[in-house]
Design a protein around this motif. Structure first.
Motif, PDB file in Angstrom:
ATOM      1  N   GLY A  47      29.314  26.543  32.231  1.00  0.00           N
ATOM      2  CA  GLY A  47      30.425  27.440  31.929  1.00  0.00           C
ATOM      3  C   GLY A  47      31.178  27.866  33.175  1.00  0.00           C
ATOM      4  N   LEU A  48      30.450  28.164  34.247  1.00  0.00           N
ATOM      5  CA  LEU A  48      31.090  28.505  35.513  1.00  0.00           C
ATOM      6  C   LEU A  48      31.951  27.351  36.016  1.00  0.00           C
ATOM      7  N   LEU A  49      31.389  26.159  35.989  1.00  0.00           N
ATOM      8  CA  LEU A  49      32.100  24.984  36.503  1.00  0.00           C
ATOM      9  C   LEU A  49      33.330  24.651  35.669  1.00  0.00           C
ATOM     10  N   ALA A  50      33.249  24.847  34.363  1.00  0.00           N
ATOM     11  CA  ALA A  50      34.382  24.541  33.481  1.00  0.00           C
ATOM     12  C   ALA A  50      35.557  25.478  33.736  1.00  0.00           C
ATOM     13  N   ASN A  51      35.284  26.683  34.228  1.00  0.00           N
ATOM     14  CA  ASN A  51      36.334  27.672  34.460  1.00  0.00           C
ATOM     15  C   ASN A  51      36.899  27.650  35.875  1.00  0.00           C
ATOM     16  N   LEU A  52      36.441  26.724  36.710  1.00  0.00           N
ATOM     17  CA  LEU A  52      36.883  26.671  38.100  1.00  0.00           C
ATOM     18  C   LEU A  52      38.139  25.842  38.279  1.00  0.00           C
ATOM     19  N   ASN A  53      38.899  26.212  39.291  1.00  0.00           N
ATOM     20  CA  ASN A  53      39.964  25.365  39.803  1.00  0.00           C
ATOM     21  C   ASN A  53      39.440  24.798  41.121  1.00  0.00           C
ATOM     22  N   PRO A  54      38.983  23.538  41.145  1.00  0.00           N
ATOM     23  CA  PRO A  54      38.349  22.989  42.355  1.00  0.00           C
ATOM     24  C   PRO A  54      39.267  22.942  43.567  1.00  0.00           C
ATOM     25  N   ARG A  55      40.572  22.939  43.356  1.00  0.00           N
ATOM     26  CA  ARG A  55      41.505  22.859  44.481  1.00  0.00           C
ATOM     27  C   ARG A  55      41.776  24.215  45.131  1.00  0.00           C
ATOM     28  N   TRP A  56      41.293  25.261  44.514  1.00  0.00           N
ATOM     29  CA  TRP A  56      41.533  26.617  44.998  1.00  0.00           C
ATOM     30  C   TRP A  56      40.240  27.158  45.588  1.00  0.00           C
ATOM     31  N   PHE A  57      40.194  27.270  46.919  1.00  0.00           N
ATOM     32  CA  PHE A  57      38.981  27.737  47.578  1.00  0.00           C
ATOM     33  C   PHE A  57      38.955  29.259  47.629  1.00  0.00           C
ATOM     34  N   ALA A  58      38.620  29.851  46.493  1.00  0.00           N
ATOM     35  CA  ALA A  58      38.417  31.287  46.358  1.00  0.00           C
ATOM     36  C   ALA A  58      37.190  31.473  45.479  1.00  0.00           C
ATOM     37  N   VAL A  59      36.485  32.570  45.656  1.00  0.00           N
ATOM     38  CA  VAL A  59      35.301  32.834  44.840  1.00  0.00           C
ATOM     39  C   VAL A  59      35.774  33.102  43.415  1.00  0.00           C
ATOM     40  N   GLN A  60      35.444  32.165  42.504  1.00  0.00           N
ATOM     41  CA  GLN A  60      35.859  32.260  41.108  1.00  0.00           C
ATOM     42  C   GLN A  60      34.689  32.543  40.180  1.00  0.00           C
ATOM     43  N   GLY A  61      33.466  32.349  40.680  1.00  0.00           N
ATOM     44  CA  GLY A  61      32.261  32.636  39.904  1.00  0.00           C
ATOM     45  C   GLY A  61      31.259  33.376  40.763  1.00  0.00           C
ATOM     46  N   LEU A  62      30.654  34.418  40.193  1.00  0.00           N
ATOM     47  CA  LEU A  62      29.654  35.220  40.902  1.00  0.00           C
ATOM     48  C   LEU A  62      28.404  35.316  40.044  1.00  0.00           C
ATOM     49  N   VAL A  63      27.260  34.974  40.637  1.00  0.00           N
ATOM     50  CA  VAL A  63      25.974  35.057  39.946  1.00  0.00           C
ATOM     51  C   VAL A  63      25.080  36.014  40.721  1.00  0.00           C
TER      52      VAL A  63
END
Length: 198
Positions: free
Chosen positions: A35-51
């Protein structure tokens, strides 16, 4: 696909809040990792998921599993931020950008205090073994981490995974100070929150 994955993945992919309780080895980490990976924009290097995890050992295991799941996606960076290791290399890794941060509440608080970690772009917050973190006294740290998440809609999805030490659905996610009082994940959203037990 395990039962907890089959039930939780559609909910996670829709961006809904989720409380899940299942035994060790049931595939919860893979479910929230996908789920975390599906919601990421790989080209944008910003913290998009926090565990958030209660222990360094669990954080290391979770980060390793997310990296394994991300092998098929180019250039996904997962950073582990835990105590017991020097801050310098962690700061250097954060300066180069990361998509997902996995860590313990205390070390994440250290980075937030030093302003080396920016959570303003987080799309998904995972509280792995949330009940254990609360039992260990991390409720204030969790509240401070939530206070750093984006306030504008859509709110980041909150995925609560319970260790099995408490009854189903007993996952109190503290509201950041200055917002409303502490409330459960289920009460935080106007749309439905799924509660799953596997």
């Amino acid at each position: 696909m395990t039962a907890i994955q089959a039930e939780s993945l559609p909910v996670i992919l829709e961006g809904q809040d989720l409380i899940a309780q299942a035994k060790t080895g049931s595939g919860k980490t893979a479910a929230f990792g996908l789920g975390l990976l599906a919601n990421l924009n790989p080209r944008w290097f910003a913290v998009q998921g926090l565990v958030l995890c209660p222990t360094r050992e669990l954080a290391d295991q979770v980060a390793q599993e997310i990296r394994r799941l991300a092998r098929g996606i180019d250039n996904i960076k997962v950073i582990t931020l835990c105590g017991g290791t020097p801050m310098g290399p962690q700061v250097g890794s954060l300066e180069h950008g990361a998509h997902i941060v996995v860590g313990t509440p205390g070390r994440l608080q250290d980075h937030l205090f030093r302003q080396t970690l920016d959570l303003s772009n987080v799309k998904t917050l995972v509280l792995d073994e949330a009940d254990r973190m609360i039992d260990m006294g991390f409720i204030e740290e969790i509240a401070r981490h939530r206070a750093r998440l984006p306030e504008k809609p859509p709110d980041p999805a909150v995925l609560c995974h319970l260790s099995g030490q408490h009854p189903q659905g007993q996952c109190a996610v503290p509201a950041p100070s200055g917002r409303s009082k502490s409330r459960s994940v289920a009460q935080r959203r106007t749309h439905r929150t799924m509660v799953l037990q596997g």
